[in-house]
Design a protein around this motif. Sequence first.
Motif, PDB file in Angstrom:
ATOM      1  N   LEU A 175       0.910  -1.031  -0.008  1.00  0.00           N
ATOM      2  CA  LEU A 175      -0.118  -0.014   0.060  1.00  0.00           C
ATOM      3  C   LEU A 175       0.835   1.279  -0.145  1.00  0.00           C
ATOM      4  O   LEU A 175       0.558   1.991  -0.710  1.00  0.00           O
ATOM      5  N   ARG A 234       1.172   4.026  -2.878  1.00  0.00           N
ATOM      6  CA  ARG A 234       0.959   5.401  -2.586  1.00  0.00           C
ATOM      7  C   ARG A 234       2.119   6.536  -2.912  1.00  0.00           C
ATOM      8  O   ARG A 234       1.930   7.521  -3.609  1.00  0.00           O
ATOM      9  N   GLU A 265      -1.243   5.230   9.744  1.00  0.00           N
ATOM     10  CA  GLU A 265      -2.061   4.457   8.770  1.00  0.00           C
ATOM     11  C   GLU A 265      -1.282   3.091   8.302  1.00  0.00           C
ATOM     12  O   GLU A 265      -1.644   1.873   8.590  1.00  0.00           O
ATOM     13  N   ARG A 281      -4.936  13.602   3.125  1.00  0.00           N
ATOM     14  CA  ARG A 281      -5.493  12.292   2.873  1.00  0.00           C
ATOM     15  C   ARG A 281      -5.005  11.986   1.211  1.00  0.00           C
ATOM     16  O   ARG A 281      -4.833  13.265   0.735  1.00  0.00           O
ATOM     17  N   GLU A 306      -7.788   2.422  -1.806  1.00  0.00           N
ATOM     18  CA  GLU A 306      -7.690   2.801  -0.576  1.00  0.00           C
ATOM     19  C   GLU A 306      -9.029   3.197  -0.030  1.00  0.00           C
ATOM     20  O   GLU A 306      -9.204   3.501   1.260  1.00  0.00           O
ATOM     21  N   LYS A 366     -11.605   6.694   3.197  1.00  0.00           N
ATOM     22  CA  LYS A 366     -10.408   6.225   2.760  1.00  0.00           C
ATOM     23  C   LYS A 366      -9.862   5.571   4.007  1.00  0.00           C
ATOM     24  O   LYS A 366     -10.278   5.586   5.366  1.00  0.00           O
ATOM     25  N   ILE A 367      -8.759   4.853   3.901  1.00  0.00           N
ATOM     26  CA  ILE A 367      -8.049   3.839   5.124  1.00  0.00           C
ATOM     27  C   ILE A 367      -7.644   4.982   5.939  1.00  0.00           C
ATOM     28  O   ILE A 367      -7.482   4.782   7.255  1.00  0.00           O
ATOM     29  N   ALA A 368      -7.088   6.068   5.664  1.00  0.00           N
ATOM     30  CA  ALA A 368      -6.793   7.127   6.539  1.00  0.00           C
ATOM     31  C   ALA A 368      -7.684   7.826   7.439  1.00  0.00           C
ATOM     32  O   ALA A 368      -7.553   7.971   8.414  1.00  0.00           O
ATOM     33  N   ASP A 369      -8.924   7.589   6.899  1.00  0.00           N
ATOM     34  CA  ASP A 369      -9.908   8.226   7.602  1.00  0.00           C
ATOM     35  C   ASP A 369     -10.437   7.344   8.775  1.00  0.00           C
ATOM     36  O   ASP A 369     -10.780   7.616   9.740  1.00  0.00           O
TER      37      ASP A 369
END
Lengths: 416, 373
Positions: free
Chosen positions: A183, A187, A268, A346, B36, B353-356
């Motif tokens: 992941l 990114r 994350e 994000r 994501e 999203k995964i960050a959220d």
Amino acid sequence: MNFIDLLKRIPEICKTPETLPLEGKKLILDFVTWLGSLVGIAVPPWVLTLVNILVVIVAIIAVFLIMFALMSVWERKILARAQNRYGPNRVGPWGLFQPVADGIKMLTKEDIVPRNADKVVHFIAPIVMLVPALILPVLLPYGRGMVAIDLSVGILFFFAVGAGSEVAIFLAGWSSRNKYSILGAMRAIAQMISYELPLVMSAVIVALVAGTLSPTGIVEAQGGYQFGFFPNWFVFTPWGFVACVLFYFSALAESNRSPFDLPEGESELVAGHLTEYSGFKYALFFMAEYVGMFAINGLLVTLFLGGYQAPLPFLTFIPSWCWFFIKLAFLAFSLVWVRATMPRFRIDQMMQFAWKFMLPMSFAALFSAAAWHYAGRGLLGWGISAVLVAIPYFALGYFCFTRHHSADNRRYLFSE
Amino acid sequence: MTEADGAGAQTLDVSLGPQHPSTHGVFRMNVRMDGETVVKLQPVFGYLHRNHEKLAEGKSWLGSMPFTDRLDYICPITNNWGYALAVEKLAGIEVPDRAEYIRVIVGEMTRIQNHTAFLGFILGDMGAWGSALMYAFREREKILDLFEGLTGARMMANYMRFGGVRCDLPAGWLEKARAYIETYPAFLDEMEKFLTGNEILLSRLQGVGVMSAERAINGGLSGPVLRASGVDYDIRKVDGYGVYPRLKFRVPRGTVGDCFDRFMLRILEIRESIQILQQAFAQIPQGPILNPAVKTRGFKPPVGEAYGRIEGPKGELGFHLVSDGGEKPYRYHIRPPSLINLTLLEEMCVGTKIADVMVILGSIDIVLGEVDR
């Protein structure tokens, strides 16, 4: 020629700090010639060339690795001060030997390779990361006449080599066989390719105005002072300011620094592509990241902040190579400052920022620079180019990036 | 590693946790991601299960008081309060006025330090490298110092007793606490200015993890998470336990129900807590701190059951106790706010999203000691 003469030249060289590194190099070459005369042979020219190359390589690697070591402790110190802490202060005076302790720790740690990892790729990824990072500093002019390779297409070569780090990050993420790693690598690819465009575009603008792709030529084009005191740096023109800011943000994203540290994204993805690396391989990644960061900020100094030029005419007594490193240190400080201040973007916000804002703005800055050039580079051109970057800025702000995020549009009810 | 979804999309299953930097403890989420974007999320908890409820059934009534400290270890004193309140309800014990005021003071201070720590934690979840966290913890530490002066322990206070509190305020403590609370709003104003003025923070919080009032009620949410969705429900007002009816304070509630509202609610609640504290400092009477009728040894409440609940910093903290008239509880059950608030995590997270996910989890404000018990 004898050895005493060589020794006598050392104080002479030190009297002129401006040319100290260049004269120092000549001294080393003469020393080699003297060594040859000692055994009674004339040193062949290819040996001198080889020594010349070696001296430059050793100097650049030594300078950048020392800077990396200092930066690693300096960053932690600044970050600590920004966070109401002391930071490392145990090893040596003011914690200055912390990098040594870190290095020993990294070397003695177990090198863990996951069982399912693609072992060859896992092994070469840190090397693929470090080599381009160490090639980049070769292209930058550190002072008058102080450039290792004065390539006429230096800027182009810089970006071509610099793109290698993206491959390395993907190799690391892919070979680790870890979901966080893959992941993070995805990114990293998305982020670095997106930010490469505004990065290259803002460099193209400077190449357009300076009329050359050679870093030395670009620095020379920023020499001299307007009205006798105002430096001719590109950052002090409207288009140059915009391009410089775009380049700065892109450089942040390219070197995976906060707030663009999504590939590592600690909260994350644990550590992104670095999750499965330990020991010295991890240190190599770290080193490559920092050297790459210095290199890309060195390019920013070269392109926009006048490279080795002094900011004011009466400050020219300070050697030109000092100015380069002063500016670089200032930029490095600002990077840590940003890191201590900003939360992370994000992924979708980061991509929007690159494609919807930075890329159009870099095109606007390109047109603005062209207008500045054809309007005679004077006050008229200054005005026209200011208008040409201001209109897209406000238009983009109005149509794409209205400040719909605000703390003021929220209502809170209270019940007694 | 990847598997084909019904729609032919490639999805990736990731097990976030139990060892993960921002799951606030040993919490695990099985996340199915499309790129994501989260398509499915399954919380897995129980890694920190300590058999709390069963252990309490083997202890005397007072014996589980120190254990309640370990439920939500960020705010132990309110846990004490919830348990003491339930037992007092069960046994019909009166609490002296001074003890009630002391409870309000330490309870509201606990709320302040919990919400202050929250401000730091959520910034950490957003990747701000602990800058806000360090300042938040600096302030929290000052409140913990006050707790240490009062109870002898920074965190594991073991302070409440049935029918009162364990020890009276030491000489000069009230003045110290009052002086500190007076300096607190300056810190909060600064923090709020820096945080809510940050564009990245706003864009990370606003519109993320929206929870409608209806779903929040159906899911049994409580505390700031419920009030952020616009539901006016505060047990301090509804039940009016302790001396809260004598104190003037407002209950803030949000209008949108996203992470930003949950974030802002904490700040607003701290401001109200400061109001409560100032009134309590002014009103606190002299008198006994413990009901002398309550036996410490051989305490046996009458046969029956009771549910006592308080508005803890994280939500409704309830203790359901059943007594068979013996020295030990027959049944001892906890309603932990963190666990119940977690149940709607998937609903808030799917589509983001995964960050959220980390930010939403942070905005719920869980403590795993309480979730797993």
